[in-house]
Each structure stands twice: as structure tokens, then as C-alpha cells.
Design an enzyme around this catalytic site. Structure first.
Site, PDB file in Angstrom:
ATOM      1  N   ARG A   1      40.928  35.370  30.749  1.00 58.72           N
ATOM      2  CA  ARG A   1      42.348  35.065  30.838  1.00 58.72           C
ATOM      3  C   ARG A   1      42.690  33.800  30.044  1.00 58.72           C
ATOM      4  NH1 ARG A   1      43.526  33.112  35.088  1.00 58.72           N
ATOM      5  NH2 ARG A   1      41.529  33.017  36.150  1.00 58.72           N
TER       6      ARG A   1
ATOM      7  N   HIS B   1      43.988  36.791  47.465  1.00 56.03           N
ATOM      8  CA  HIS B   1      42.982  37.043  46.433  1.00 56.03           C
ATOM      9  C   HIS B   1      41.659  37.221  47.174  1.00 56.03           C
ATOM     10  CE1 HIS B   1      40.750  35.671  42.558  1.00 56.03           C
ATOM     11  NE2 HIS B   1      41.022  36.951  42.522  1.00 56.03           N
TER      12      HIS B   1
ATOM     13  N   ARG C   1      32.856  43.203  32.017  1.00 61.48           N
ATOM     14  CA  ARG C   1      33.605  43.789  33.137  1.00 61.48           C
ATOM     15  C   ARG C   1      33.542  45.312  33.130  1.00 61.48           C
ATOM     16  NH1 ARG C   1      36.160  40.429  37.160  1.00 61.48           N
ATOM     17  NH2 ARG C   1      36.211  38.352  36.255  1.00 61.48           N
TER      18      ARG C   1
ATOM     19  N   SER D   1      36.873  34.596  40.911  1.00 66.27           N
ATOM     20  CA  SER D   1      35.994  35.451  40.123  1.00 66.27           C
ATOM     21  C   SER D   1      34.573  34.887  40.094  1.00 66.27           C
ATOM     22  CB  SER D   1      36.534  35.554  38.697  1.00 66.27           C
ATOM     23  OG  SER D   1      35.648  36.252  37.869  1.00 66.27           O
TER      24      SER D   1
ATOM     25  N   ASP E   1      39.593  43.060  45.582  1.00 66.06           N
ATOM     26  CA  ASP E   1      40.163  41.875  44.948  1.00 66.06           C
ATOM     27  C   ASP E   1      41.532  41.429  45.453  1.00 66.06           C
ATOM     28  OD1 ASP E   1      39.788  39.830  42.931  1.00 66.06           O
ATOM     29  OD2 ASP E   1      41.317  40.837  41.743  1.00 66.06           O
TER      30      ASP E   1
ATOM     31  N   LYS F   1      33.097  38.406  45.712  1.00 61.32           N
ATOM     32  CA  LYS F   1      34.038  39.271  46.437  1.00 61.32           C
ATOM     33  C   LYS F   1      33.681  40.746  46.269  1.00 61.32           C
ATOM     34  CE  LYS F   1      38.055  38.356  44.808  1.00 61.32           C
ATOM     35  NZ  LYS F   1      37.547  37.666  43.624  1.00 61.32           N
ATOM     36  N   THR F   2      33.472  41.152  45.030  1.00 57.25           N
ATOM     37  CA  THR F   2      33.196  42.563  44.768  1.00 57.25           C
ATOM     38  C   THR F   2      31.818  42.956  45.276  1.00 57.25           C
ATOM     39  OG1 THR F   2      34.652  42.562  42.837  1.00 57.25           O
ATOM     40  CG2 THR F   2      33.003  44.300  42.953  1.00 57.25           C
TER      41      THR F   2
ATOM     42  N   LYS G   1      46.306  40.777  36.627  1.00 55.45           N
ATOM     43  CA  LYS G   1      46.628  39.534  37.315  1.00 55.45           C
ATOM     44  C   LYS G   1      48.110  39.180  37.222  1.00 55.45           C
ATOM     45  CE  LYS G   1      42.605  38.553  39.002  1.00 55.45           C
ATOM     46  NZ  LYS G   1      42.371  38.769  40.465  1.00 55.45           N
TER      47      LYS G   1
END
Length: 526
Positions: free
Chosen positions: A55, A215, A317, A233, A252, A237-238, A196
Site C-alpha cells: 500500500r 481489522h 499475497r 498485516s 481480516d 490473523k489469517t 482497504k
């Protein structure tokens, strides 16, 4: 009603032609034919995003207009752009796109129909259209007829913004107009900007509907015990939510209203050094037709993937539909959480791998949002760097973090939810000296917390952070529970712990006004 079919329209207001709501198989063919990507040996579409492999937060702007300006948290996160500059860029963009062939997808964001929004995403590339099909929620075919979007996204990577005349910083720009409910993304091929920016819109809208946008990932055990995992990130989390012993709601973005609900219809997982042993479900998605792989290296002759390679970026990703995970809950909805987990990747190697927080400590650490930015997640980040991101997602918070913190505190108290702080970062020393916490140990600790195995064990208070650390966790070596003991030089640990505590205090000072004294005092001791 007759089901709507994928269509090609020449009577739209944006492109020369618009390829609307094409299925992934047809978009795959177009992406390969257009030279946008290569199909790997196992069927995933591998694409490159050019110079932008993460990003561009400094290039994200919100239009300063009367209906939203008083609600925006202006400053280092939310940069203002005038309507005049926005309209100038927009007019030039639409003229540019009028001679191009485009793609569009009609999607939903939000599994709960009471808080759901419809969006139309227009893209220059076929692969980005697949990305949107994968990441957002796809309406049934019969709902495509007469589809009316609540907001729109226009993604045009080949268009370059003009900093001299359009009020932006560079040729890259992500622009949100909250009154018109319109998002413009130009000068970057990184598809995470699409995801996002839509999340930012939901973060703006939902507090007014009594919903806390988060988030965070969510999963549910066999005992109907939902768990929420907050984190930036790269904090896990994933990985931690994709637990084969629990059903996945999402990885997410979620809302917490009358219960929990996923915003999305897919996952956007980091793939660097993905392990088929410890992350089998996510690993399997990299070998499926329908998955988009961003900047993953592959052998040009055999087209075999190299998930360990950092050739293009650390921030590789995979974007895939939720149904690619075998234990997913297709409803995207569940009840109130039984546990909340705050994830951090501590690059200093100071914080305990798991600890229990008081209500006040939970608010303090939510507002602090401490972690390490991992390499590649944003432009210019080449190695882990300690950072603070309010609400574990400051780049996506258009409102002041205090709004979201108060909503979280109210929900934790109302539903009596225990909160855990889990460090998925370094142990045995800081980055470059110690090593990353093993995923097997982290998963074992998290499972023990969620399953109630830590309810009755003894705890010790960490002398710096004041959090409660279990003296034992079944299946985990006791020595890793106390980070000071994993360092070769305890005095060096003490010095670094004092340094980190001072960083917490300096960061929190910006948010302390208006908070109860108990929350202000819940941080580490300097």
C-alpha cells in the site's frame, strides 16, 4: 425473475466497452490473453504489480467536504484533498478511460443484510476483476439485474495523477469522496488498495449504525465459542483463524453489532514461506484455479511456485474465495465472541508470547496497536520496524481511534469477554538476534486460551508490562513463556524493555485526553 447473465456493454459512462460480472474462468482467459499474468503449474494466476508491491499510505486522501469533514480524524493518517482537485483529477480520468476497454464487478460488502453495502468496482485489468470477485461477496445471479451500488470504486493503474495541478503527492493516488460514496485509485497495480479503501468506507459508516468495524479475523469452535483476532498485516490473523479445529468466519474485516459478521467473501493471505505443515489450508489455495497470486516467484520453464522467494517482495499475497478454505462458515455470521485476542509481532523480543489483560489494559493495548511493520507491507519497509497503529488498523480509520476504542470497551464489558495479548514476533532477542516465535507453539497457546485451559492455571505479573502471564501452558515449553529468560544477556533484556515501555508511553500521550485514569495507567511501567 430471469437470472442476469454476464454482459458486455457499450453504453456505459466510463469505458469504451465494459465487461460486466464475468465469471473467473472467462476472466482468467482474458488475463492471460492480455499478458496480465501466467497460470502456474497448479492453476493459480500469478501476476506482478510493478513498483507498488504494498500500500501507499501517504498517497491516500479523503475529500474535505461539508457532510463528513467534522467526523474525520485529520492528520498523519487521513490527508485532505479539496473537491476542486478531486473533480479535476476525476474529469481527466474519465476522459482517459472513455477510450479503454474495462471490466466491472457488482459485489456486496457485509454478510449481515442489516448493515450490508453494495459496490461496483471498475478495473482496467481482468485479473483485478477476479480479485474483486474473490475478495468481496458475490450476489446471486438473480440479484444482478437492476443492481444499484451504494458506492463505486474506479481502479486505473495506468493513469498517472498530476501532483502539480491535482493536489496529490505523486502519480499514485487513492481518493475517497464520502458524500458521493466514490473511490478512485490510480497509479498503482497493488490490488490491496481496492480492498482497504472499501474497508475504510465501512469504518466510516458503521459506527453510526451501532456496529464496531474491526481489522480482525473471526473463527468459531465446536462449542459455539467465537473468537476475534485483532492484528495488523503479518501478525497472524489469517494463519491463526484458519485453524482446522475451528470454523472460519473470515480472516481480516468484521463488524460487531448484534453479533459478529464478515465484511468480505474471500481472503488476502501472505504467502511468503507458507508452510504446508503448519498452514495446510492456506497453502492449498496457492495451488488452485481461481486464486490470484501477487508477486509470487515461479520457474519460467516448469511454472512451479517458489513461496520462499523474496525476489519481488516479502509481501507476496494470495487472493482466494472463502470457500477455498475447507472449514469455512458460508453464512459469514456468528454470535458475540467468547474471547478476544490482540496480536502483535514484537520485533524487540520483549513481550510475553501470551498474557491475560484486564479491561483497562485491553483498551490501552487496542489504542496503542503495537506491532512491527513487516517487510513489503508498505513501500519503504524492508525489515521489521516497531510501530504503533491505533485500533490495529489506523491507516483504515477515518474517525478518531477513541470512537472505536469506546465501542470495543462497551462490548467487552457487556458480554464479559476475556482479552488475551499474543506475541507472534521474536523470542530470545530482538530481530536479527532472536528468532520468530514458532507457529506451532503460538497455535497451541491460543487454543489453550480459547478452550478454557488457562482459566485455572497460576499467573505471574510481568514486571514491566503489568500483564498476567501463565506459569504453564499445556504442550508449550515453560521457558518461552517468560521472554527475559530466553535472552543470553538478561541485563540487555531489561534495557530494551525499558526502551519499549518508553515508546508505549510516548505514543499513548497523544490519545490520553478524555480517557479514564485507569486506562491511562494500564500501560507498561517506565
Amino acid at each position: 425473475m430471469q437470472a442476469a447473465q454476464p454482459s458486455t456493454s457499450t453504453s456505459n459512462a466510463i469505458g469504451r466497452t465494459m465487461r460486466a460480472n464475468l465469471p473467473s474462468a472467462e476472466l482468467y482467459e482474458e488475463a492471460v490473453r492480455n499478458g496480465e499474468g501466467i497460470i502456474s503449474a497448479h492453476g493459480a494466476l500469478v501476476v506482478r504489480t510493478g513498483k507498488h508491491t504494498g500500500r501507499s499510505p501517504l498517497d491516500k486522501f479523503i475529500v474535505d467536504e461539508p457532510t463528513s469533514t467534522d467526523n474525520i480524524w485529520w492528520g498523519q493518517v487521513n490527508h485532505a484533498i479539496s473537491e476542486e482537485h478531486y473533480d479535476r483529477l476525476r474529469a481527466r480520468l474519465l476522459d482517459y478511460l472513455s477510450e479503454r476497454d474495462l471490466y466491472s464487478q457488482d459485489c456486496y460488502i457485509g454478510a449481515d443484510p442489516r448493515h450490508q453495502r453494495s459496490l461496483r468496482v471498475t478495473t482496467e485489468t481482468a485479473w483485478a476483476s477476479i480479485f474483486c470477485r474473490n475478495l468481496f461477496r458475490r450476489p446471486p445471479a438473480e440479484e444482478l439485474a437492476g443492481f444499484a451500488p451504494n458506492f463505486t470504486i474506479i481502479d486505473a493503474p495506468s493513469f498517472k495523477a498530476d501532483p502539480a495541478t491535482e493536489g496529490v503527492r505523486s502519480e499514485t493516488a487513492v481518493l475517497l469522496h464520502l458524500q458521493r460514496m466514490e473511490i478512485i485509485i490510480v497509479g498503482t497495480e497493488y490490488a490491496g488498495e481496492i480492498k482497504k479503501s472499501a474497508f475504510t468506507v465501512m469504518n466510516y459508516l458503521l459506527p453510526d449504525e451501532g456496529v464496531l468495524p474491526m481489522h480482525a479475523s473471526v473463527n468459531v469452535g465446536s462449542n459455539e465459542d467465537p473468537a476475534v483476532f485483532f492484528g495488523l498485516s503479518g501478525t497472524g490473523k489469517t494463519t491463526l483463524s484458519a485453524d482446522p479445529e475451528r470454523s472460519l468466519i473470515g480472516d481480516d474485516e468484521h463488524g460487531w453489532g448484534d453479533g459478529l459478521f464478515n465484511f468480505e467473501g474471500g481472503c488476502y493471505a501472505k504467502t511468503i514461506r507458507l508452510s504446508p505443515m503448519y498452514e495446510p489450508d492456506i497453502f492449498a489455495t496457492t495451488r488452485r484455479f481461481g486464486t490470484i497470486l501477487e508477486n509470487v516467484d515461479l520457474d519460467p520453464a516448469t511454472r512451479e511456485l517458489d513461496l520462499d522467494s523474496e525476489r519481488f517482495t516479502e509481501n507476496t499475497r494470495a487472493a482466494y474465495p472463502l470457500e477455498f478454505i475447507g472449514n469455512v462458515d458460508p453464512t459469514g455470521m456468528t454470535t458475540h465472541p467468547r474471547n478476544v485476542v490482540l496480536l502483535t509481532a514484537d520485533a524487540f523480543g520483549i513481550m510475553p508470547p501470551i498474557s491475560r489483560l484486564t479491561r483497562e489494559q485491553a483498551q490501552y493495548h487496542f489504542i496503542s496497536g503495537y506491532t512491527a511493520k513487516l517487510a513489503g507491507t508498505e513501500i519503504g519497509v524492508t525489515e521489521p520496524k516497531a510501530t504503533f497503529s491505533a485500533g490495529f488498523g489506523a491507516p483504515f480509520l477515518p474517525r478518531h481511534p477513541g470512537v472505536y476504542a469506546r465501542m470495543l470497551a462497551e462490548r467487552l464489558a457487556q458480554h464479559d469477554v476475556p482479552v488475551w495479548l499474543v506475541n507472534t514476533g521474536w523470542t530470545g532477542g530482538p530481530y536479527g538476534v532472536g528468532k520468530r516465535m514458532g507457529i506451532d507453539h503460538t497455535r497451541t497457546m491460543v487454543r489453550a486460551a480459547l478452550n478454557g485451559q488457562l482459566a485455572d492455571v497460576a499467573y505471574e505479573m510481568d514486571p514491566v508490562f503489568g500483564v498476567e502471564v501463565p506459569v504453564m501452558v499445556p504442550g508449550v515449553p515453560t521457558e518461552i513463556l517468560r521472554p527475559r529468560g530466553t535472552w543470553a544477556d538478561p541485563a540487555a533484556y531489561d534495557a530494551k524493555a525499558r526502551e519499549l515501555a518508553a515508546m508505549f508511553a510516548a505514543n499513548f500521550a497523544a490519545y490520553a485526553d478524555g480517557l479514564p485514569a485507569a486506562v491511562r495507567d494500564a500501560g507498561p511501567k517506565t
